[in-house]
Design a protein around this motif. Structure first.
Motif, PDB file in Angstrom:
ATOM      1  N   ASP A 154       0.887  -1.211   0.113  1.00 40.22           N
ATOM      2  CA  ASP A 154       0.043   0.005  -0.043  1.00 40.22           C
ATOM      3  C   ASP A 154       0.941   1.243   0.024  1.00 40.22           C
ATOM      4  OD1 ASP A 154       1.029  -0.985   2.351  1.00 40.22           O
ATOM      5  OD2 ASP A 154      -0.690  -0.255   3.608  1.00 40.22           O
ATOM      6  N   THR A 155       1.926   0.961   0.743  1.00 46.76           N
ATOM      7  CA  THR A 155       2.618   2.248   0.973  1.00 46.76           C
ATOM      8  C   THR A 155       4.208   2.007   0.790  1.00 46.76           C
ATOM      9  OG1 THR A 155       3.442   4.199   2.340  1.00 46.76           O
ATOM     10  CG2 THR A 155       2.312   2.297   3.249  1.00 46.76           C
ATOM     11  N   ALA A 156       5.103   2.686   0.632  1.00 46.92           N
ATOM     12  CA  ALA A 156       6.688   2.441   0.622  1.00 46.92           C
ATOM     13  C   ALA A 156       7.213   1.866   1.981  1.00 46.92           C
ATOM     14  CB  ALA A 156       7.552   3.614   0.244  1.00 46.92           C
ATOM     15  N   ARG A 157       7.700   0.892   1.980  1.00 49.14           N
ATOM     16  CA  ARG A 157       8.557   0.451   3.294  1.00 49.14           C
ATOM     17  C   ARG A 157      10.094   0.103   3.005  1.00 49.14           C
ATOM     18  NH1 ARG A 157       5.713  -0.709   7.657  1.00 49.14           N
ATOM     19  NH2 ARG A 157       3.414  -0.728   7.401  1.00 49.14           N
ATOM     20  N   PRO A 158      10.842   1.115   3.017  1.00 49.91           N
ATOM     21  CA  PRO A 158      12.059   0.819   2.602  1.00 49.91           C
ATOM     22  C   PRO A 158      12.996  -0.054   3.688  1.00 49.91           C
ATOM     23  CG  PRO A 158      11.803   3.177   3.210  1.00 49.91           C
ATOM     24  CD  PRO A 158      10.295   2.423   3.303  1.00 49.91           C
ATOM     25  N   VAL A 159      13.740  -0.630   3.006  1.00 50.83           N
ATOM     26  CA  VAL A 159      14.788  -1.333   4.075  1.00 50.83           C
ATOM     27  C   VAL A 159      16.267  -0.854   3.893  1.00 50.83           C
ATOM     28  CG1 VAL A 159      15.761  -3.485   4.611  1.00 50.83           C
ATOM     29  CG2 VAL A 159      13.576  -3.428   3.660  1.00 50.83           C
ATOM     30  N   TYR A 160      16.659  -0.295   5.128  1.00 49.20           N
ATOM     31  CA  TYR A 160      17.925   0.257   5.004  1.00 49.20           C
ATOM     32  C   TYR A 160      18.986  -0.443   5.736  1.00 49.20           C
ATOM     33  CZ  TYR A 160      15.532   4.441   3.567  1.00 49.20           C
ATOM     34  OH  TYR A 160      14.829   5.359   2.898  1.00 49.20           O
ATOM     35  N   LEU A 161      19.938  -1.053   4.712  1.00 45.82           N
ATOM     36  CA  LEU A 161      21.243  -1.774   5.533  1.00 45.82           C
ATOM     37  C   LEU A 161      22.285  -1.046   5.757  1.00 45.82           C
ATOM     38  CD1 LEU A 161      20.780  -5.032   3.410  1.00 45.82           C
ATOM     39  CD2 LEU A 161      19.411  -4.505   5.381  1.00 45.82           C
ATOM     40  N   THR A 162      22.853  -1.103   6.886  1.00 43.60           N
ATOM     41  CA  THR A 162      24.338  -0.807   7.214  1.00 43.60           C
ATOM     42  C   THR A 162      25.179  -2.027   7.093  1.00 43.60           C
ATOM     43  OG1 THR A 162      23.235   1.077   8.695  1.00 43.60           O
ATOM     44  CG2 THR A 162      25.629   0.326   9.041  1.00 43.60           C
ATOM     45  N   THR A 181      26.923  -4.151  -2.679  1.00 46.74           N
ATOM     46  CA  THR A 181      27.492  -3.260  -1.754  1.00 46.74           C
ATOM     47  C   THR A 181      28.733  -4.148  -1.084  1.00 46.74           C
ATOM     48  OG1 THR A 181      25.494  -2.167  -1.756  1.00 46.74           O
ATOM     49  CG2 THR A 181      27.152  -1.720  -0.428  1.00 46.74           C
ATOM     50  N   ASP A 182      29.804  -3.640  -1.162  1.00 47.22           N
ATOM     51  CA  ASP A 182      30.913  -4.205  -0.390  1.00 47.22           C
ATOM     52  C   ASP A 182      30.820  -4.098   1.079  1.00 47.22           C
ATOM     53  OD1 ASP A 182      32.003  -5.146  -2.942  1.00 47.22           O
ATOM     54  OD2 ASP A 182      33.579  -3.993  -2.810  1.00 47.22           O
ATOM     55  N   LEU A 183      31.230  -5.120   2.060  1.00 46.68           N
ATOM     56  CA  LEU A 183      31.325  -4.947   3.310  1.00 46.68           C
ATOM     57  C   LEU A 183      32.931  -4.889   3.732  1.00 46.68           C
ATOM     58  CD1 LEU A 183      28.901  -6.933   2.751  1.00 46.68           C
ATOM     59  CD2 LEU A 183      28.755  -6.959   5.142  1.00 46.68           C
ATOM     60  N   ASN A 189      29.368   0.899   5.160  1.00 48.87           N
ATOM     61  CA  ASN A 189      28.839   1.131   3.821  1.00 48.87           C
ATOM     62  C   ASN A 189      27.096   1.027   4.141  1.00 48.87           C
ATOM     63  OD1 ASN A 189      30.729   1.686   2.172  1.00 48.87           O
ATOM     64  ND2 ASN A 189      31.072  -0.161   1.517  1.00 48.87           N
ATOM     65  N   HIS A 190      26.280   1.666   2.861  1.00 49.17           N
ATOM     66  CA  HIS A 190      24.816   1.519   3.133  1.00 49.17           C
ATOM     67  C   HIS A 190      24.538   0.793   1.890  1.00 49.17           C
ATOM     68  CE1 HIS A 190      25.139   3.598   6.911  1.00 49.17           C
ATOM     69  NE2 HIS A 190      26.104   4.409   6.375  1.00 49.17           N
ATOM     70  N   THR A 191      23.135   0.367   1.947  1.00 49.24           N
ATOM     71  CA  THR A 191      22.222   0.146   0.870  1.00 49.24           C
ATOM     72  C   THR A 191      20.883   0.250   1.207  1.00 49.24           C
ATOM     73  OG1 THR A 191      22.022  -1.097  -1.159  1.00 49.24           O
ATOM     74  CG2 THR A 191      22.270  -2.421   0.786  1.00 49.24           C
ATOM     75  N   TRP A 192      20.069   0.128   0.083  1.00 49.50           N
ATOM     76  CA  TRP A 192      18.627  -0.010   0.530  1.00 49.50           C
ATOM     77  C   TRP A 192      17.850  -0.529  -0.826  1.00 49.50           C
ATOM     78  CZ3 TRP A 192      14.306   2.664  -1.842  1.00 49.50           C
ATOM     79  CH2 TRP A 192      14.864   3.108  -3.036  1.00 49.50           C
TER      80      TRP A 192
END
Ligand code: CUA
Length: 334
Positions: A154-162, A181-183, A189-192
């Motif tokens: 229904d609405t955006a549910r972003p997932v943010y990874l550190t 995305t490298d660790l 680092n971040h990705t989403w």
């Protein structure tokens, strides 16, 4: 082995970057297709000119003399310098736009943003997931190898990874959700990503990190918000001990397992290996390598090296009695 093949055959299509389910993965797919079309056209033009020349000028001149040699042509030299420069410039512009879409700064968790924040720690050769917050609520529990995320239909549910590493370089890559995305040790680092489609998305460590790099598999379970909330509530609970398993629990807690593994609610507080508090709620063992069945769990405890050679868990040479007790105990960690 047969179960491994089963896992592979049923799930291989999920690794395709050409079937994206998240905005950043879509941007990457679109860029890849565009670059393939442009480079494909260049390939066709070059091959066509080459074939034309091979056919048109295939006969040698009478008497075996060389045909007239022509040196220097300003219009041609200008054309074949300017045309590639323009093509490369265009590709740079398009790639920059895609980078812009894919990269994002990590926002501050807010109560109203419906985002999930997870810290991912790469280990040789498994993934640690520390759930930081969801919907602005603080969480703070740890699980491993299987990442659960909510879908936002229904609405955006972003997932943010550190993303961090505890040892060497790794790379987090779930092709249908986001780019690699490298660790990197000593760097964050971040990705989403976000998706509206429930399902299981497979991934793979994408940076060579040692002998079991190929078996550092990723599983992302995207589920409807109600199921995700239920999973979240359950994962936050400490482990339950059934009254008749106190002896089995004692057998586990008296072994050196507890130096590396944590079971919340007990004295097992190790952090070197995966958190086992809800071990049996996971579908697989050994970072996605084998299905999580009692037989596989037992085989793993007998000698992890038979399944994942080189992994940092040694065989402890448990006697049959201790093995039975520990397996009985682990099987209730749902
Ligand atoms: Cu971790 Cu490759």
């Amino acid at each position: 082995m047969s179960s491994l093949l089963l896992l592979a055959s049923a799930e291989t299509p999920d690794l395709s970057m050409f079937d994206p389910v998240s905005p950043s993965a879509k941007s990457i797919r679109d860029l890849s297709i565009l670059v393939m079309i442009i480079t494909g056209l260049i390939f066709l033009v070059v091959e066509a000119v080459l074939c034309y020349c091979l056919l048109r000028f295939r006969r040698s001149t009478p008497g075996g003399n060389e045909p007239p040699q022509i040196y220097g042509s300003q219009p041609i030299e200008i054309a074949w310098s300017v045309a590639p420069a323009l093509i490369v410039f265009m590709l740079v512009l398009i790639t920059t736009r895609t980078l812009w879409e894919v990269n994002t700064d990590l926002p501050k968790p807010r109560a109203d943003d419906r985002a999930l924040f997870v810290t991912v720690v790469g280990h040789q050769w498994w993934w640690e997931y520390i759930y930081e917050s969801h919907d602005g609520r603080k969480l703070g529990f740890t699980t491993s190898n299987e990442l659960h995320i909510p879908v936002g239909d229904d609405t955006a549910r972003p997932v943010y990874l550190t993303l961090k590493s505890s040892d060497v370089c790794h790379s987090f890559w779930v092709p249908r959700l986001a780019g690699k995305t490298d660790l990197i040790p000593g760097r964050t680092n971040h990705t989403w990503f976000q998706t509206a489609r429930p399902g299981l998305y497979l991934g793979q460590c994408a940076e060579y990190c040692g002998c079991q790099h190929a078996n550092m598999l990723i599983r992302v379970v995207a589920e409807p918000i109600e199921d995700f909330e239920r999973w979240l509530d359950h994962q936050q609970q400490p482990a339950v001990v059934e009254a008749d398993l106190h002896v089995a629990q004692g057998a586990f807690l008296s072994q050196s397992c507890i130096n590396c593994h944590r079971v919340r609610g007990t004295t097992a507080a190790g952090t070197f290996g995966p958190d086992l508090t809800h071990l049996m709620s996971r579908q697989t063992l050994a970072s996605g390598m084998i299905p999580n069945t009692p037989e596989n769990l037992r085989a793993w405890l007998v000698n992890p090296q038979n399944i994942k050679a080189g992994c940092l868990m040694p065989a402890f040479g448990l006697n049959k009695h201790d093995l039975d007790q520990i397996v009985d105990y682990l099987l209730v960690l749902r």
